[in-house]
Design an enzyme around this catalytic site. Sequence first.
Site, PDB file in Angstrom:
ATOM      1  N   HIS A 156       0.436  -1.528   0.000  1.00  0.00           N
ATOM      2  CA  HIS A 156      -0.149   0.381   0.049  1.00  0.00           C
ATOM      3  C   HIS A 156       1.063   1.107  -0.058  1.00  0.00           C
ATOM      4  CE1 HIS A 156      -3.383  -2.990   0.981  1.00  0.00           C
ATOM      5  NE2 HIS A 156      -2.376  -2.981   2.165  1.00  0.00           N
ATOM      6  N   SER A 277      15.358  21.790 -16.464  1.00  0.00           N
ATOM      7  CA  SER A 277      14.480  22.657 -16.445  1.00  0.00           C
ATOM      8  C   SER A 277      14.790  24.577 -16.865  1.00  0.00           C
ATOM      9  CB  SER A 277      13.917  22.946 -14.981  1.00  0.00           C
ATOM     10  OG  SER A 277      13.564  23.928 -15.327  1.00  0.00           O
ATOM     11  N   LYS A 283      17.158  22.430 -10.973  1.00  0.00           N
ATOM     12  CA  LYS A 283      16.049  20.766 -11.268  1.00  0.00           C
ATOM     13  C   LYS A 283      16.737  19.945 -11.552  1.00  0.00           C
ATOM     14  CE  LYS A 283      12.321  19.971 -10.895  1.00  0.00           C
ATOM     15  NZ  LYS A 283      10.807  19.890 -11.300  1.00  0.00           N
ATOM     16  N   GLU A 290      10.075   8.511 -16.861  1.00  0.00           N
ATOM     17  CA  GLU A 290       8.133   9.474 -17.001  1.00  0.00           C
ATOM     18  C   GLU A 290       8.277   9.020 -18.082  1.00  0.00           C
ATOM     19  OE1 GLU A 290       8.152  13.631 -15.181  1.00  0.00           O
ATOM     20  OE2 GLU A 290      10.195  13.108 -14.984  1.00  0.00           O
TER      21      GLU A 290
END
Length: 471
Positions: A156, A277, A283, A290
């Site tokens: 979970h 970024s 970043k 992704e």
Amino acid sequence: MSKLWGGRFTKQTNALVEEYTASIGFDKQLAEEDIQGSLAHVSMLGKCGIVPAEDVETIKAGLNKVLERIREGSIAFSVSDEDIHMNIEKNLIDEVGPVGGKLHTGRSRNDQVATDMHLYLRNRVVALTGMLHELQTALIGQAKDNLDTIIPGYTHLQRAQPILFAHHLMAYVSMFQRDIDRLIDSYKRINVLPLGAGALAGTTFPIDRHFVAEQLGFDGVYENSLDAVSDRDFILEFLSDASIIMMHLSRLSEELVLWSSTEFNFIELDDAFCTGSSIMPQKKNPDVPELVRGKTGRVYGNLMGLLTVLKSLPLAYNKDMQEDKEGMFDTVATLEGALQLFAPMIATMKVNKGRMREAVNTDFSNATDIADFLVGKGLPFRQAHEVIGKTVLYCIQNSKYLLDLTLEEFKQFSELFDDSIYDVLQPETVVNARNVYGGTATSQVKAAIERSVQTQQATEEWLNVRQGNVE
Ligand code: ARG
């Protein structure tokens, strides 16, 4: 330019129809396979005395010339020749003259295109199996380096029980092994020759299908001519196997994204596999996992697309079936792109062992083990569960972890506790207590790695045999 099938027609094809029905824009990817199939077909026509030997030689030389030109990029394919099959035949006839027209004897584009697809996919299945094997090697390498690294295991997405990081990685090795097994099994159904089915019913010429099969390295021929030209199950099966592989990659991707967040900080992907970024200078984004996670959608879509195209299609060939190609090519490219990146990305991933340890030291993932300790002292498990639940609640209310409690505090919850619980609660003890086949104990994970290395050798042997078919 006249059409290869122009005899029956009195008018030029509408330009938009030509554009709409043509497949050359994408099936040009099958050029090598198409010529490979044609070379075997014409050899057979010669062997069976259907085309004279000298014509066979002329046609073969012409096909090789066309192949050379395609490889050097000097052939301009034309939409008015519709697809790769007619473009190649047209170029062959331009090259060798009308004798080139003998190539299509005893053959139809219907069995020809099916043959091309079988040749194409069997090569891709071998290549993809090799890539999955590489990815397994990278995962096993990291597992070997992390036999002493403990992380919280989750259910979970809540901390559940401590496990070896190696054990977590080896779960993916098992998943990718099933993928390899599925691809290898599917090869049986891919490596079957449709050619000789003609348009749908077979051919009046005394051809030898088994000779062609042998020439092309197929293990057998289709039993039924209608099935041979109508079957796209092998592509569906591939798209389905590919979907499962992408699903596995996307689960791993999700973990990599989570683990590389500041909140987890369990791993760091190498700079070479991340991007920055345009606005936020700090970043470092995990774009590769992704995108793999995102591209899983199109691979599922290609499977659903072809299932829907084939639904309710009457036998035998229908033009609808031309829609089998783009999704397949897209799935192959998507999968190969992902796998090529994943192996080196995993191999170069930095594991923050210290941070993982800190996580394990600051949770309650050892709670099951003191419940099991009380069971060892004779308490029924259900009562032990209740006792430890209360102990954990006490810890939370007092900002402590189980290992911070004094023996007196433990004894408030049960008289059965003694000094040995401090050892029982150590993450190493907890991990090594799961000394069951397939469990997370160090000795079990070492044995699992050994077994995987052996299984990998079996894959290598299969690849060696089958790479004989790959150009
Ligand atoms: N381009 C066609 C396809 O991909 C080849 C087969 C065409 N057959 C036909 N009878 N029109 O399906």
